[in-house]
Design a protein around this motif. Structure first.
Motif, PDB file in Angstrom:
ATOM      1  N   LEU A 130       1.995   6.372   7.502  1.00 38.89           N
ATOM      2  CA  LEU A 130       1.400   4.956   7.685  1.00 38.89           C
ATOM      3  C   LEU A 130       0.926   4.763   6.107  1.00 38.89           C
ATOM      4  N   HIS A 131       0.532   3.217   6.262  1.00 35.73           N
ATOM      5  CA  HIS A 131       0.209   2.836   4.625  1.00 35.73           C
ATOM      6  C   HIS A 131      -1.252   2.750   4.896  1.00 35.73           C
ATOM      7  N   PRO A 148      -4.563   1.777   1.568  1.00 29.45           N
ATOM      8  CA  PRO A 148      -4.786   1.849   0.168  1.00 29.45           C
ATOM      9  C   PRO A 148      -5.146   3.098  -0.576  1.00 29.45           C
ATOM     10  N   TRP A 155       1.024  -1.236  -0.011  1.00 36.61           N
ATOM     11  CA  TRP A 155       0.025  -0.015  -0.095  1.00 36.61           C
ATOM     12  C   TRP A 155       0.905   1.162   0.021  1.00 36.61           C
TER      13      TRP A 155
END
Lengths: 102, 289
Positions: free
Chosen positions: A34-35, A37, A13
């Motif tokens: 952060l990751h 989608p 992601w």
């Protein structure tokens, strides 16, 4: 120029940078990354990761790839030039007595 | 009554405040109220444990935290509800969580269903969150002040849980061919357990056989205390099919399972889950860390 924290093709992601406003009247401040989608889920993940203890009233997320950073190796040229240039600070001015609250 | 001094600054009711109030003989649930709280508490506890099983297994670290957060919220509801239920029998939340057998658990069967893949979990979360959202909103108006206070705190939390599952339902349903296939499979797998969510609350077995429905009529022991499930069912039927079709998915038509969780009848999934959940407390009774 690379983006900070970018791990290239190892990422599943995309990486997002998170900015929080601690309370009304203050600026958004970088809290971490952060990751997620997409941007909608990034805001939710930021809520879970960075506002667990009531740290914020507003969240911004920015794709890390959209941030262009200064070169960490160019510290000298970029950040040491103001040394010796005290006149850039407003310490040489005398405050007028007629103007309160300065 | 719950002493207001034991509440945190946000006035949210904590399990510790309930326990103190019970210890001071200020709060005691009647047996029917306790059975009701026990059922709701078991729903929350069992689902909380299932979500905890995701930690280190979710697609990304961030999703570990998201599912973990939801699980911890539910664990908070379970602690308050079990603490309150225990006031009827002089048992603690830990006694109820760790020292009851499978057939003594009163959770509805949806909550014990295994995690499956991520889409299975999202399907279970979707149905559970719509149910909890309607339930706790209505329970805020309970004539029982402890249940109403627990529900007031829970409402804000389950609202976010519902948002989380809806966001993922949309992304998986409208994502790739594979994510769509898995999301549909998850919905189909969890759908049979939807019917039981809205069946009448029951008390203890009478004559060792039949579980009598709790008297929830006006003027009955639980009139005004418990949530009427009929409006919840209507709201579910209105909201969930729309969410599913908005995500490009098909509303399942598989028949509902027999259910019976409130009477202690469970699917084969609950036993192994409880074994893992309870092993530490049973091997080292009273252990703290």
């Amino acid at each position: 120029m690379t983006s900070p924290g970018d791990s290239g093709t190892r990422e599943i992601w995309p990486l997002w940078e998170v900015f929080l406003r601690p309370s009304r009247g203050l600026s958004h401040v970088h809290a971490g990354s952060l990751h997620a989608p997409d941007s909608t889920m990034a805001v939710r993940n930021a809520r879970d990761l960075y506002t667990r203890r009531g740290e914020g009233v507003s969240i911004w997320v920015v794709p890390a790839s959209a941030i262009t950073a200064s070169d960490p190796d160019a510290k000298g040229e970029f950040f040491e030039s103001p040394e010796g240039k005290e006149y850039r600070h407003a310490v040489y001015y005398t405050a007028s007595e007629a103007v309160p609250h300065l | 009554m719950i002493p207001t001094t034991n509440r945190s600054a946000s006035t949210a009711l904590t399990p510790e405040a309930i326990a103190e109030s019970i210890a001071a003989d200020e709060t005691v649930a009647s047996e029917p109220v306790a059975l009701y709280a026990l059922g709701l508490g078991d729903d929350a506890l069992v689902l909380a444990h299932r979500l905890g099983e995701w930690i280190t297994h979710a697609p990304e670290l961030e999703e570990d935290v998201a599912l973990g957060n939801i699980g911890l919220d539910l664990l908070g509801h379970a602690r308050s509800l079990l603490t309150y239920a225990g006031s009827a029998w002089g048992t603690s939340e830990d006694d109820l969580a760790y020292f009851r057998g499978e057939s003594e658990f009163r959770n509805r069967q949806l909550f014990e269903q295994p995690n499956g893949d991520f889409a299975h979990t999202i399907a279970r979360q979707l149905f559970a969150s719509v149910y909890f959202d309607g339930l706790y909103r209505a329970l805020r108006r309970s004539t029982d002040p402890t249940l109403a206070a627990i529900a007031a705190k829970a409402t804000k939390e389950v609202d976010y849980h519902l948002d989380h599952s809806v966001q993922w339902l949309l992304r998986l349903g409208l994502g790739t061919e594979e994510s769509h296939r898995r999301m549909q499979r998850g919905l189909d797998a969890m759908w049979p357990f939807v019917g039981e969510l809205f069946r009448a609350e029951t008390g203890l077995p009478e004559g060792g056989v039949a579980h009598v429905p709790l008297d929830v009529t006006d003027g009955g022991t639980l009139g005004g205390v418990v949530v009427d499930l009929e409006p919840l069912r209507s709201a579910f039927d209105e909201i969930v099919p729309r969410l599913i079709t908005d995500a490009g998915l098909t509303v399942p038509t598989v028949p509902f399972a027999r259910g019976g969780g409130r009477e202690g009848r469970h699917t084969e999934a609950l036993g192994p889950m409880l074994a893992e959940m309870q092993v530490l407390a049973r091997a080292h009774p009273g252990v703290t860390w």
